[in-house]
Enzyme design. Sequence first.
Site, short mmCIF file in Angstrom:
data_model
loop_
_atom_site.label_atom_id
_atom_site.label_comp_id
_atom_site.label_asym_id
_atom_site.label_seq_id
_atom_site.Cartn_x
_atom_site.Cartn_y
_atom_site.Cartn_z
N LYS A 15 51.44 15.50 12.37
CA LYS A 15 51.21 16.55 13.38
C LYS A 15 50.09 16.14 14.32
O LYS A 15 49.28 15.25 14.04
CB LYS A 15 50.85 17.87 12.69
CG LYS A 15 49.62 17.83 11.78
CD LYS A 15 48.31 18.02 12.49
CE LYS A 15 47.10 17.94 11.55
NZ LYS A 15 45.81 17.94 12.28
N ASP A 164 46.50 22.11 5.68
CA ASP A 164 47.55 21.57 6.54
C ASP A 164 48.90 21.41 5.84
O ASP A 164 49.90 21.11 6.50
CB ASP A 164 47.13 20.21 7.10
CG ASP A 164 46.06 20.31 8.17
OD1 ASP A 164 45.81 21.44 8.65
OD2 ASP A 164 45.47 19.28 8.52
#
Length: 315
Positions: A15, A164
């Site tokens: 990401k 995350d």
Amino acid sequence: MTATPRPERAAAPGKVNLFFAAGPPRPDGYHDVASLYCAVSTGETVTAAPTRGAGTSVGVAAVPGSLVAQQIDRGTFTLDAVPTDGSNLAVRAAEAVLARFPRLSGGLHLQIEKAVPVAGGMGGGSADAAAALLAVNRLAARVSGEPALDDDALLQLAAGLGADVPFALTGGAAVGTGTGAHLRPVPVGAPLHLVLVAAEAGLSTPAVYAELDRLRTHEDVPPPRLPAGLEEALRTGQAAELAPLLANDLQAAALSLAPQLAPVLAAGAAAGVLASFVSGSGPTVAHLVAEAAAAEDLADVLRGQGAPALAVRAP
């Protein structure tokens, strides 16, 4: 596990944080954040296979052509830096799933195919964990004959592994609040085109946060929030409108700890990109460009200059 069925393989994306605001440190040491996560078209793959022994073993290989492979080719990284014991987040993820299938016996081997830089601010370890959750869940359910854990159960396990990991499990684009684990999916009107540039060495996320707090010692830090217009620019797919809204509170701290990132950011401006920013806690730098062809061209130029670079789409 008494049988030796076929392995299960799963992937999860790396990401970038298109926007990241961090509030002041909380009493528990964490920070409330407002983050716009966006998955990218490079990520991690984990293959889970049963073994006749006990415990969980780990093997690691680099994906050809990836940022990790480029770092290895340039001698700035070695796969020996990836832990293969219980400190690896993928191992913790696997064991969290196996704990939900108590009738299973035997061991497990995880083969990790790495493409995302280690300690690079792109959630590579979180992607390993998410892929392990998916692969081990399928394998354990098939071997045991029990129902697989559903999405909610996997997200609960993911949240217990790291802030995350839930996003790595879901992918796409999402606003993250709290410590980043509270996710709200957001629509993306058109793919974004980015060039990722890996650094010679990683940065510790706790160290970057500590530096952020040091730099803001005498500041009145407001609660984190997304800027007006950010989600709308993402929804309409207008990269030029999105570019001026991109920001990262951790960037100043990353630059303070790794000043060699400054010329990498400057190289983007010199090339006329729409925006350049440090992803997450760094040190990976992302350059936003208007078109896929421009991203490939810039990546070629940067690789020619000796930098590990990769053109990707997001999400």
